[in-house]
Design a protein around this motif. Structure first.
Motif, PDB file in Angstrom:
ATOM      1  N   SER A  44      41.679  49.858  38.293  1.00  0.00           N
ATOM      2  CA  SER A  44      40.544  50.449  37.576  1.00  0.00           C
ATOM      3  C   SER A  44      39.786  49.428  36.730  1.00  0.00           C
ATOM      4  O   SER A  44      38.601  49.609  36.451  1.00  0.00           O
ATOM      5  N   ASP A  45      40.458  48.371  36.308  1.00  0.00           N
ATOM      6  CA  ASP A  45      39.824  47.368  35.449  1.00  0.00           C
ATOM      7  C   ASP A  45      39.617  46.069  36.220  1.00  0.00           C
ATOM      8  O   ASP A  45      40.048  44.998  35.805  1.00  0.00           O
ATOM      9  N   SER A  46      38.907  46.172  37.351  1.00  0.00           N
ATOM     10  CA  SER A  46      38.770  45.022  38.243  1.00  0.00           C
ATOM     11  C   SER A  46      37.913  43.917  37.638  1.00  0.00           C
ATOM     12  O   SER A  46      38.150  42.734  37.902  1.00  0.00           O
ATOM     13  N   HIS A  47      36.927  44.264  36.808  1.00  0.00           N
ATOM     14  CA  HIS A  47      36.040  43.240  36.236  1.00  0.00           C
ATOM     15  C   HIS A  47      36.836  42.260  35.379  1.00  0.00           C
ATOM     16  O   HIS A  47      36.675  41.027  35.519  1.00  0.00           O
ATOM     17  N   ASP A  48      37.684  42.765  34.513  1.00  0.00           N
ATOM     18  CA  ASP A  48      38.425  41.884  33.608  1.00  0.00           C
ATOM     19  C   ASP A  48      39.399  41.006  34.386  1.00  0.00           C
ATOM     20  O   ASP A  48      39.536  39.811  34.106  1.00  0.00           O
ATOM     21  N   MET A  49      40.078  41.582  35.377  1.00  0.00           N
ATOM     22  CA  MET A  49      41.015  40.797  36.165  1.00  0.00           C
ATOM     23  C   MET A  49      40.289  39.805  37.052  1.00  0.00           C
ATOM     24  O   MET A  49      40.785  38.705  37.310  1.00  0.00           O
ATOM     25  N   MET A  50      39.088  40.184  37.533  1.00  0.00           N
ATOM     26  CA  MET A  50      38.313  39.271  38.365  1.00  0.00           C
ATOM     27  C   MET A  50      37.921  38.029  37.570  1.00  0.00           C
ATOM     28  O   MET A  50      37.886  36.921  38.111  1.00  0.00           O
ATOM     29  N   ALA A  51      37.647  38.211  36.285  1.00  0.00           N
ATOM     30  CA  ALA A  51      37.328  37.073  35.428  1.00  0.00           C
ATOM     31  C   ALA A  51      38.527  36.139  35.309  1.00  0.00           C
ATOM     32  O   ALA A  51      38.382  34.910  35.357  1.00  0.00           O
ATOM     33  N   SER A  52      39.717  36.711  35.157  1.00  0.00           N
ATOM     34  CA  SER A  52      40.937  35.901  35.094  1.00  0.00           C
ATOM     35  C   SER A  52      41.180  35.193  36.419  1.00  0.00           C
ATOM     36  O   SER A  52      41.564  34.015  36.449  1.00  0.00           O
ATOM     37  N   TYR A  53      40.957  35.903  37.502  1.00  0.00           N
ATOM     38  CA  TYR A  53      41.179  35.330  38.834  1.00  0.00           C
ATOM     39  C   TYR A  53      40.224  34.172  39.095  1.00  0.00           C
ATOM     40  O   TYR A  53      40.612  33.149  39.669  1.00  0.00           O
ATOM     41  N   LEU A  54      38.975  34.318  38.654  1.00  0.00           N
ATOM     42  CA  LEU A  54      37.998  33.245  38.834  1.00  0.00           C
ATOM     43  C   LEU A  54      38.437  31.983  38.095  1.00  0.00           C
ATOM     44  O   LEU A  54      38.283  30.871  38.611  1.00  0.00           O
ATOM     45  N   PHE A  55      39.005  32.145  36.914  1.00  0.00           N
ATOM     46  CA  PHE A  55      39.495  30.992  36.164  1.00  0.00           C
ATOM     47  C   PHE A  55      40.563  30.245  36.949  1.00  0.00           C
ATOM     48  O   PHE A  55      40.498  29.025  37.137  1.00  0.00           O
ATOM     49  N   GLY A  56      41.577  30.972  37.426  1.00  0.00           N
ATOM     50  CA  GLY A  56      42.637  30.334  38.197  1.00  0.00           C
ATOM     51  C   GLY A  56      42.113  29.693  39.469  1.00  0.00           C
ATOM     52  O   GLY A  56      42.504  28.572  39.829  1.00  0.00           O
ATOM     53  N   LEU A  57      41.208  30.383  40.135  1.00  0.00           N
ATOM     54  CA  LEU A  57      40.655  29.878  41.387  1.00  0.00           C
ATOM     55  C   LEU A  57      39.855  28.601  41.163  1.00  0.00           C
ATOM     56  O   LEU A  57      39.988  27.622  41.921  1.00  0.00           O
ATOM     57  N   MET A  58      39.027  28.582  40.114  1.00  0.00           N
ATOM     58  CA  MET A  58      38.188  27.411  39.875  1.00  0.00           C
ATOM     59  C   MET A  58      39.007  26.222  39.379  1.00  0.00           C
ATOM     60  O   MET A  58      38.653  25.071  39.622  1.00  0.00           O
ATOM     61  N   PHE A  59      40.119  26.481  38.677  1.00  0.00           N
ATOM     62  CA  PHE A  59      40.976  25.364  38.294  1.00  0.00           C
ATOM     63  C   PHE A  59      41.576  24.696  39.526  1.00  0.00           C
ATOM     64  O   PHE A  59      41.463  23.472  39.706  1.00  0.00           O
ATOM     65  N   TRP A  60      42.227  25.465  40.377  1.00  0.00           N
ATOM     66  CA  TRP A  60      42.896  24.874  41.533  1.00  0.00           C
ATOM     67  C   TRP A  60      41.893  24.388  42.567  1.00  0.00           C
ATOM     68  O   TRP A  60      42.187  23.458  43.321  1.00  0.00           O
ATOM     69  N   MET A  61      40.703  24.977  42.572  1.00  0.00           N
ATOM     70  CA  MET A  61      39.649  24.447  43.435  1.00  0.00           C
ATOM     71  C   MET A  61      39.189  23.087  42.931  1.00  0.00           C
ATOM     72  O   MET A  61      38.861  22.196  43.719  1.00  0.00           O
ATOM     73  N   GLY A 367      36.424  35.833  22.435  1.00  0.00           N
ATOM     74  CA  GLY A 367      37.124  34.618  22.042  1.00  0.00           C
ATOM     75  C   GLY A 367      38.164  34.240  23.071  1.00  0.00           C
ATOM     76  O   GLY A 367      38.521  35.043  23.952  1.00  0.00           O
ATOM     77  N   PRO A 368      38.691  33.027  23.011  1.00  0.00           N
ATOM     78  CA  PRO A 368      39.657  32.573  24.025  1.00  0.00           C
ATOM     79  C   PRO A 368      41.037  33.200  23.907  1.00  0.00           C
ATOM     80  O   PRO A 368      41.761  33.304  24.890  1.00  0.00           O
ATOM     81  N   PHE A 369      41.426  33.607  22.688  1.00  0.00           N
ATOM     82  CA  PHE A 369      42.791  34.105  22.475  1.00  0.00           C
ATOM     83  C   PHE A 369      42.772  35.619  22.336  1.00  0.00           C
ATOM     84  O   PHE A 369      42.948  36.178  21.262  1.00  0.00           O
ATOM     85  N   ALA A 370      42.531  36.278  23.468  1.00  0.00           N
ATOM     86  CA  ALA A 370      42.423  37.736  23.488  1.00  0.00           C
ATOM     87  C   ALA A 370      43.493  38.309  24.418  1.00  0.00           C
ATOM     88  O   ALA A 370      44.304  37.584  25.000  1.00  0.00           O
ATOM     89  N   ALA A 371      43.462  39.642  24.568  1.00  0.00           N
ATOM     90  CA  ALA A 371      44.498  40.325  25.345  1.00  0.00           C
ATOM     91  C   ALA A 371      44.511  39.881  26.809  1.00  0.00           C
ATOM     92  O   ALA A 371      45.556  39.933  27.472  1.00  0.00           O
ATOM     93  N   HIS A 372      43.347  39.440  27.312  1.00  0.00           N
ATOM     94  CA  HIS A 372      43.267  39.059  28.722  1.00  0.00           C
ATOM     95  C   HIS A 372      43.997  37.743  29.012  1.00  0.00           C
ATOM     96  O   HIS A 372      44.150  37.358  30.172  1.00  0.00           O
ATOM     97  N   LEU A 373      44.445  37.031  27.992  1.00  0.00           N
ATOM     98  CA  LEU A 373      45.056  35.720  28.191  1.00  0.00           C
ATOM     99  C   LEU A 373      46.288  35.790  29.089  1.00  0.00           C
ATOM    100  O   LEU A 373      46.546  34.887  29.887  1.00  0.00           O
ATOM    101  N   ILE A 374      47.053  36.891  28.984  1.00  0.00           N
ATOM    102  CA  ILE A 374      48.246  37.037  29.799  1.00  0.00           C
ATOM    103  C   ILE A 374      47.878  37.144  31.278  1.00  0.00           C
ATOM    104  O   ILE A 374      48.543  36.564  32.149  1.00  0.00           O
ATOM    105  N   TRP A 375      46.788  37.826  31.576  1.00  0.00           N
ATOM    106  CA  TRP A 375      46.349  37.964  32.964  1.00  0.00           C
ATOM    107  C   TRP A 375      45.699  36.680  33.468  1.00  0.00           C
ATOM    108  O   TRP A 375      45.775  36.373  34.664  1.00  0.00           O
ATOM    109  N   ASP A 376      45.080  35.943  32.550  1.00  0.00           N
ATOM    110  CA  ASP A 376      44.576  34.615  32.922  1.00  0.00           C
ATOM    111  C   ASP A 376      45.733  33.739  33.393  1.00  0.00           C
ATOM    112  O   ASP A 376      45.621  33.018  34.384  1.00  0.00           O
TER     113      ASP A 376
END
Length: 415
Positions: A44-61, A367-376
């Motif tokens: 249900s919260d695909s936008h927030d997780m997609m943001a985390s996924y983009l971070f991981g993807l762009m790092f390894w890319m 901010g950088p240190f928010a709840a989404h950090l764990i999913w990042d």
């Protein structure tokens, strides 16, 4: 502290480096973490997780493209310093790893509106800038360019790798000369395609901002971090074959000098973009640094702002490596060079986080240190484990040190 070389440890037993031992555990961990990530991505919260996924993807890319670029550089200039690292470059930036990274883009490609406003017609209709760009920036054109970029990269990487493997068998020096010519042509191709790719994947997150330095900046960041990763592997295993047979103080100095070059280029590209945008003094372009400034933090949480990461990068990504790598002793001692390479690789995580996250709607004000950090972190390690597994499997497919190139032995004898 003395460096172990072929001459002074020749009578000591040496172990054999086996990078492939991490391949299967990494693959298992990656599959499990990707499963968790996928459940969140399509929840249900695909936008927030997609943001985390983009971070991981762009790092390894960035690491993948960094190694791809370093392999092109190696074949173009035929540098001696990169001979013991070329197999690592080919494994991390080769056509197999590029295909895997392309496949990992699938969740983003099938749900572009979750990240990009230009993929939603209703939003484009009420924004004059997005309307003006719509002929270029639309889902169909985005996917077409995505496929084009990866076809070009994979074809080029496959051709160079095939030439290397053929030379391993027949020792034909003409193949190496051919790669030099292809490398010279590949360098502008690499910079142009990566610049256009980054324009699509990350710059277009911000509908009104643009920068001509963006692609070059990303390339320099990725090459520096990729080299740091390879220096960690090489200098952690100088007591094992085949690295033990080729290591020398001169080689360590050359590798450290190259890492120093990328540190200087990082400072140059970072400062150049800042000065260009500052001198332009246009609100639309200055928005990039406003979103990443110390003024961006949740109400009442002054310690949670993007400026902290920016300051960490200024000090940690430039000043610390600069003063370490300018010291000859650091570059001559494998343990020290390993730590510098690892430091730069780790700082790349903060670099890409600051690079991507504030541009995603809603992330800047959290901010950088928010709840989404764990999913990042989950997305980062999920993609990273898969990447590491593929990397380890690919390393085993050819000798770690090219058998057709004897320049390292000549360097040691001269030393």
């Amino acid at each position: 502290m003395a460096i172990s070389t072929h001459h002074d440890i020749g009578h000591e037993p040496a172990g054999q480096l086996n990078i492939t031992s991490i391949a299967r555990p990494a693959l298992v961990a990656g599959v499990i973490l990707l499963g968790i990530t996928g459940a969140k991505l399509f929840g249900s919260d695909s936008h927030d997780m997609m943001a985390s996924y983009l971070f991981g993807l762009m790092f390894w890319m960035s690491i993948t493209l960094g190694m791809f670029g370093l392999s092109i550089l190696h074949h173009t200039v035929r540098g001696t310093w990169s001979v013991p690292l070329i197999r690592l470059f080919e494994a991390g930036g080769g056509w197999i790893n590029l295909i895997v990274m392309a496949a990992l883009f699938t969740p983003i490609l099938i749900n572009l509106p979750a990240l990009y406003d230009w993929a939603t017609p209703a939003k484009v209709a009420v924004d004059s800038v997005m309307t003006h760009r719509a002929a270029y920036m639309n889902p169909g054109a985005f996917i077409f360019r995505f496929v084009f970029f990866f076809v070009v990269w994979c074809s080029y990487a496959w051709g160079m790798r095939n030439s290397v493997l053929r030379q391993e068998k027949n020792r034909d020096f003409k193949l190496e000369l051919g790669r030099t010519s292809w490398g010279a042509a590949g360098m502008p191709m690499f910079f142009l395609t990566v610049t256009f790719a980054l324009t699509d994947w990350v710059m277009s997150l911000d509908n009104h901002w643009s920068s001509t330095m963006y692609g070059t900046w990303y390339i320099i960041c990725g090459c520096g971090a990729a080299l740091g990763f390879c220096l960690m592997i090489f200098n952690s295993n100088v007591d094992k074959e085949p690295y033990r047979s080729v290591t020398s103080p001169t080689l360590g100095k050359d590798m450290g000098n190259m890492q120093f070059v990328f540190t200087m280029l990082w400072a140059y590209t970072s400062l150049s973009q800042f000065l260009i945008l500052w001198n332009g003094n246009i609100p639309e372009t200055a928005s990039y640094y406003k979103e990443r400034s110390s003024s961006m933090f949740p109400a009442g949480m002054e310690g949670n702002h993007w400026g902290i990461i920016g300051m960490v990068l200024v000090i940690g990504r430039f000043f610390i490596p600069f003063f370490l790598l300018i010291t000859p002793r650091i570059k001559r001692i494998p343990a020290n060079l390993k730590m510098v390479g690892g430091w730069i690789f780790c700082l790349q995580i903060a670099e890409i986080y600051l690079f991507t996250q504030p541009s995603i709607p809603g992330r800047a004000v959290q901010g950088p240190f928010a709840a989404h950090l764990i999913w990042d972190a989950v997305a980062f390690f999920a993609i990273g484990a898969i990447w590491l597994s593929v990397f380890a499997f690919q390393v085993a497919k050819a000798p770690l040190i090219p058998t057709y190139d004897d320049r390292l032995e000549a360097m040691k004898n001269a030393h």
